[in-house]
Design an enzyme around this catalytic site. Structure first.
Site, PDB file in Angstrom:
ATOM      1  CB  THR A  95      -0.900   0.037   1.256  1.00 45.00           C
ATOM      2  OG1 THR A  95      -1.639  -1.176   1.332  1.00 45.00           O
ATOM      3  CG2 THR A  95      -1.855   1.223   1.198  1.00 45.00           C
ATOM      4  CE  LYS A 170      -4.664  -1.448   1.768  1.00 44.32           C
ATOM      5  NZ  LYS A 170      -5.107  -2.590   2.522  1.00 44.32           N
ATOM      6  CE  LYS A 238       2.488   1.578   4.696  1.00 44.08           C
ATOM      7  NZ  LYS A 238       1.548   1.062   3.705  1.00 44.08           N
TER       8      LYS A 238
END
Ligand SMILES: NC(=O)c1ccc[n+]([C@@H]2O[C@H](COP(=O)([O-])OP(=O)(O)OC[C@H]3O[C@@H](n4cnc5c(N)ncnc54)[C@H](OP(=O)(O)O)[C@@H]3O)[C@@H](O)[C@H]2O)c1
Length: 293
Positions: A95, A170, A238
């Protein structure tokens, strides 16, 4: 599957995902040794580095950490780009930032390498079971060629659009996951503070409209005080940083995401970055003067 596969990044997710590709003829590489030894003992070949893995593969997959990690493995010294050959495809399943993805795809294209972004959802168990949801960005024909490989790891493969679109979808997933996680943690703390057995709350709520993946998978671990990572706090922070950065650029509000991101940042500052995201409950327990168990 007709292509020989390369797999780079053998962490919590990469190891079981690579294991599901062993039948294809697999070359693996990881920054540290234990992941390599485990897969080699199960029949994979060990590559000497990203360039070597790329040279030996038709399709090379990365499952590493953040945007700079993928950039380094793909375009850095001894990176995938140095193993370029006719027909090579790079699928990044980490990701990372949609913008950085587009930059990497452009850099690889200069060397004749096609790239797909194909981040996943479904957690460690989904990786083990080969039932991940895969959100793909890139050319439809490249995805068509790679579908049999992705199908060995995922139960659902959705083409989201051109390069970077998989990563954008995502981030949508991560927004929903993180805000739901906060709701579940708040419900647990509220139950415990009210003198309700959290197990009773989980049983009743999971049969109704308050049910979620987080309630079913994370809440029982919280009650058991099991904070081992399926998905690390540092990775969740993140992802929320990436979502907030993209939203700021579009002037789109993400108030709930901003709040959860702050709580995850506090956990990282408290040294809990390597714990699982169920540790979010710890950011609430102190103020409520209660421990969920
Ligand atoms: N865990 C989940 O539930 C989940 C679900 C969906 C998506 N993801 C995403 O999938 C990716 C991997 O997650 P994970 O949970 O498997 O993480 P992890 O357990 O921390 O594993 C990361 C792997 O990448 C390697 N790596 C990191 N930086 C590297 C670099 N610069 N060069 C070479 N190798 C590097 C690490 O090598 P070392 O062994 O040397 O550290 C490790 O093998 C992340 O982007 C994460 O956000 C995770």
């Amino acid at each position: 599957m007709t292509d020989r596969i390369g797999f780079i990044g053998l962490g919590i997710m990469g190891r079981p995902m690579a294991r599901n590709l062993l039948k294809a003829g697999l070359t693996v590489w990881n920054r540290s040794r234990p992941g390599i030894d485990e897969l080699v003992s199960e029949g994979a070949a060990a590559g000497a580095g990203p360039a070597d893995v790329a040279r030996r593969s038709g399709i090379v997959i990365t499952m590493v950490g953040d945007s700079p990690d993928v950039e380094e493995v793909a375009l850095g010294p001894n990176g995938i780009v140095e193993g370029a050959h006719d027909g090579l495809v790079h699928i990044d399943m980490s990701t990372i930032s949609p913008d950085v993805t587009r930059r990497i795809a452009a850099g690889l294209a200069e060397a004749g390498i096609e790239m797909l972004d194909a981040p996943v959802s479904g957690g460690q168990q989904g990786a083990i079971d080969g039932t991940l949801s895969i959100m793909a960005g890139g050319k439809a024909e490249t995805l068509g060629r790679c579908r049999p490989v992705l199908a060995a790891m995922g139960g659902k493969i959705v083409h989201c659009g051109p390069a970077g679109a998989g990563q954008t979808v995502k981030l949508c997933n991560q927004i929903a996951v993180a805000v739901t996680n906060l709701g579940v943690c708040e419900a647990l703390v509220f139950a415990a503070r009210s003198g309700i057995d959290p197990r009773v709350m989980i049983e009743a709520v999971s049969a109704g409209a308050g049910n979620s993946w987080q309630l079913q998978n994370l809440a029982p671990r919280i009650v058991e005080r099991d904070f081992r990572p399926g998905f690390k706090v540092a990775h969740q922070r993140k992802d929320l940083r990436l979502a907030l950065g993209a939203a700021a650029a579009m002037a789109a509000p993400l108030p709930g995401t901003g709040l959860v991101a702050e709580l995850f940042s506090e956990l990282v500052a408290d040294g809990l970055g390597e714990e699982g995201t169920q540790a979010l409950v710890k950011a609430l327990e102190g103020a409520a003067d209660v421990e969920v168990r």
